[in-house]
Design an enzyme around this catalytic site. Structure first.
Site, PDB file in Angstrom:
ATOM      1  N   GLU A  44     -23.930 -28.759  -4.749  1.00 58.15           N
ATOM      2  CA  GLU A  44     -23.775 -27.279  -5.332  1.00 58.15           C
ATOM      3  C   GLU A  44     -24.197 -27.881  -6.707  1.00 58.15           C
ATOM      4  O   GLU A  44     -23.789 -28.595  -7.553  1.00 58.15           O
ATOM      5  CB  GLU A  44     -22.340 -27.112  -5.264  1.00 58.15           C
ATOM      6  CG  GLU A  44     -22.038 -25.781  -5.791  1.00 58.15           C
ATOM      7  CD  GLU A  44     -20.694 -24.975  -5.670  1.00 58.15           C
ATOM      8  OE1 GLU A  44     -20.041 -25.616  -4.818  1.00 58.15           O
ATOM      9  OE2 GLU A  44     -20.250 -24.368  -6.618  1.00 58.15           O
ATOM     10  N   LYS A  67     -10.437 -25.150  -3.661  1.00 58.70           N
ATOM     11  CA  LYS A  67     -11.928 -25.325  -3.233  1.00 58.70           C
ATOM     12  C   LYS A  67     -12.644 -25.891  -4.460  1.00 58.70           C
ATOM     13  O   LYS A  67     -13.195 -27.001  -4.203  1.00 58.70           O
ATOM     14  CB  LYS A  67     -12.737 -24.068  -2.943  1.00 58.70           C
ATOM     15  CG  LYS A  67     -13.917 -24.371  -2.152  1.00 58.70           C
ATOM     16  CD  LYS A  67     -15.218 -24.256  -3.074  1.00 58.70           C
ATOM     17  CE  LYS A  67     -16.466 -24.668  -2.707  1.00 58.70           C
ATOM     18  NZ  LYS A  67     -17.750 -24.625  -3.704  1.00 58.70           N
ATOM     19  N   ASP A  96     -13.783 -40.640   4.137  1.00 58.61           N
ATOM     20  CA  ASP A  96     -13.553 -39.588   5.172  1.00 58.61           C
ATOM     21  C   ASP A  96     -13.187 -38.298   4.561  1.00 58.61           C
ATOM     22  O   ASP A  96     -12.136 -38.027   4.355  1.00 58.61           O
ATOM     23  CB  ASP A  96     -12.845 -40.032   6.419  1.00 58.61           C
ATOM     24  CG  ASP A  96     -12.554 -39.065   7.482  1.00 58.61           C
ATOM     25  OD1 ASP A  96     -12.816 -37.737   7.143  1.00 58.61           O
ATOM     26  OD2 ASP A  96     -12.027 -39.337   8.523  1.00 58.61           O
ATOM     27  N   HIS A 123     -23.582 -21.374 -13.648  1.00 57.35           N
ATOM     28  CA  HIS A 123     -23.661 -21.714 -12.351  1.00 57.35           C
ATOM     29  C   HIS A 123     -25.106 -21.073 -12.211  1.00 57.35           C
ATOM     30  O   HIS A 123     -26.070 -21.818 -11.593  1.00 57.35           O
ATOM     31  CB  HIS A 123     -22.830 -20.880 -11.478  1.00 57.35           C
ATOM     32  CG  HIS A 123     -22.844 -21.057  -9.922  1.00 57.35           C
ATOM     33  ND1 HIS A 123     -22.228 -22.164  -9.587  1.00 57.35           N
ATOM     34  CD2 HIS A 123     -23.631 -20.482  -9.060  1.00 57.35           C
ATOM     35  CE1 HIS A 123     -22.664 -22.373  -8.230  1.00 57.35           C
ATOM     36  NE2 HIS A 123     -23.134 -21.365  -7.864  1.00 57.35           N
TER      37      HIS A 123
HETATM   38  C1  MEV Z   1     -17.211 -22.713  -6.952  1.00 54.81           C
HETATM   39  O1  MEV Z   1     -17.761 -23.892  -6.168  1.00 54.81           O
HETATM   40  C2  MEV Z   1     -15.888 -23.228  -7.082  1.00 54.81           C
HETATM   41  C3  MEV Z   1     -14.886 -22.128  -7.857  1.00 54.81           C
HETATM   42  O2  MEV Z   1     -15.097 -20.974  -7.250  1.00 54.81           O
HETATM   43  C4  MEV Z   1     -13.664 -22.706  -8.057  1.00 54.81           C
HETATM   44  C5  MEV Z   1     -12.772 -21.526  -8.701  1.00 54.81           C
HETATM   45  O3  MEV Z   1     -12.844 -20.333  -8.757  1.00 54.81           O
HETATM   46  O4  MEV Z   1     -11.671 -22.077  -9.305  1.00 54.81           O
HETATM   47  C6  MEV Z   1     -15.674 -21.927  -9.201  1.00 54.81           C
END
Ligand code: MEV
Length: 448
Positions: free
Chosen positions: A84, A282, A298, A395
């Site tokens: 990413e 995430k 792992d 991003h």
């Molecule tokens: C993107 O890979 C991760 C985010 O969505 C985490 C978040 O929203 O805190 C930017």
């Protein structure tokens, strides 16, 4: 040609590739060339092939570095393997931000690993509990030879506990065994010990004096480690007086204290609402997984455990916590991380070996602190962006490179696009339109 096959694992690699490309690809020659091109020289490939069955090629991911990570007073350049685009940039930016503010702090709260022996027994629970002290000693003795090395390194079996689940499943009990596995993740050690104990459990019940026929009837269902290790836990945190955080959202024109307040609210929302919590966590695992993969650990086990831990209150919640108390901002992450720095892939994969070397060949507990700090850094960077500029700005700026690559942009076109899209909204279609316009103005043969 058939799309099903027998004895595939015994075929040569070339035969496997040829069968695959003939049966599943519209461009067999090109597909074969791709699989061959991504292979490594023979000796290295042999190592990689030994990790799984039916390997025909390799799947490469970038091996990146996030420098300037000050953790417990020590500076690390952290290896990260992730696809990413913005993750490493975000980790590096958070590392830099905290470098001047005392860095990351981390402490290991426990290192206990777990395994389970699931079995059915028709006798009464009280009788089993009465037999348990003898059984426990018998089980420990049964795997003495398997645990010698680990005991010499300061680890081994810590405890065996009997759990009665007969109210949920007829005659079902469980032995929960806790282990200290020192610097190894310990999966193979734990599973070998558990399987030996499973046999020893059957043997005990069959031979112990004074048992009735019913009590001698035992069925071991399965013996396997548990990837839920809530007591293999690490806490990482950063802290700073709020009045020293003016720079937190300067780029977005937001005063520091307002940015901190909004940041804490965003983290509280992830405590309250599972829909937000999953995305929030995430983001944490963007950082955690990248280091876990780079160091040959792992990531499926780490993810499964982390998400289960996030549910420990009965609701899925944020793994991190932010607050301001007496003018001090504190941002903390508590996460279970069962990782190793010896054994498994850590010593076999050439890049994992280098990753660990880059970190100074840490112990498993030191690696836990590093991974937790990177998870926290990632979370800090994501939430900071979310509550200020929004995530898409950074991003999409990183993603622009992927779009340009996908659209086959030349060096000169990419340069022009990067300049054009400064301060403009980036999307796949806007970049395509830009390139089309550019290309219609420049004849193909004169493009570089
Ligand atoms: C993107 O890979 C991760 C985010 O969505 C985490 C978040 O929203 O805190 C930017």
């Amino acid at each position: 040609m058939s799309k099903t096959v027998t004895g595939f694992s015994k075929w040569s690699k070339v035969a496997k590739i040829e069968w695959l490309v003939e049966n599943f690809f519209s461009d067999p020659a090109d597909a074969k060339a791709t699989f061959i091109a991504w292979q490594r020289p023979e000796e290295e490939q042999k190592i990689l092939d030994s990790f799984t069955e039916n390997a025909i090629s390799n799947y490469a991911l970038p091996f990146s570095v996030a420098p300037n990570f000050l953790i417990n007073g020590k500076v690390y350049a952290v290896p990260m393997v992730i696809e990413e685009s913005s993750v490493v940039a975000a980790a590096s930016s958070a590392a830099r931000f905290w470098l001047e503010r005392g860095g990351f702090h981390a402490e290991v709260l426990g290192t206990v690993k777990l395994g389970q022996i699931h079995f059915r027994w028709k006798g009464c629970a009280g009788r089993l509990r009465a037999l348990f002290p003898h059984l426990e000693a018998h089980l420990k003795n049964s795997c003495d030879d398997l645990t010698t090395n680990m005991r010499q390194r300061g680890g081994g079996i810590l405890d065996i506990a009997l759990h009665d689940f007969t109210d949920l499943e007829p005659n079902y009990y469980q032995l929960r065994v806790s282990f200290e596995t020192c610097d190894s993740m310990g999966a193979n050690f734990i599973n070998s010990v558990l399987e030996r104990m499973g046999d020893a459990l059957e043997n005990f019940v069959e031979t112990a004096p004074g048992l009735t026929d019913v009590e001698r009837d035992i069925e071991v269902i399965m013996c396997i480690l548990s990837n839920y290790t809530p007591d293999c836990l690490v806490r990482a945190w950063v802290e700073s007086p709020v009045n020293e955080l003016e720079e937190l959202a300067q780029h977005a024109g937001l005063p520091g204290h307002a940015a901190v307040e909004r940041f804490c609210t965003a983290v509280r929302i992830a405590q309250i609402d599972p829909y937000r919590a999953v995305t929030h966590n995430k983001g944490i695992f963007n950082g955690i997984d990248a280091v876990v993969i780079a160091t040959g650990n792992d990531f499926r086990a780490i993810e499964a455990c982390g998400h289960a831990y996030a549910c420990r209150s009965g609701q899925y919640r944020s793994l991190s916590h932010a607050e301001v108390k007496d003018g001090l901002f504190r941002f903390e992450l508590k996460v279970p991380l069962a990782v190793g720095t010896v054994g498994g892939l850590t010593g076999l994969h050439p890049m994992a070996k280098r990753a660990l070397e880059m970190l100074g060949n840490p112990s498993a507990t030191e690696l836990m602190t590093i991974i937790a700090a990177v998870g926290l850094a990632q979370n800090f960077a994501a939430v900071r962006s979310l509550v200020t500029t929004g995530i898409q700005e950074g991003h999409m700026r990183m993603h622009l490179n992927n779009i340009l690559l996908h659209l086959g942009a030349t060096e000169a076109e990419s340069l022009a696009a990067r300049s054009y899209f400064q301060g403009r909204t980036i999307s796949y279609s806007s970049v395509r339109a830009f390139l089309e316009k550019l290309r219609s103005a420049v004849p193909a043969q004169s493009r570089v």
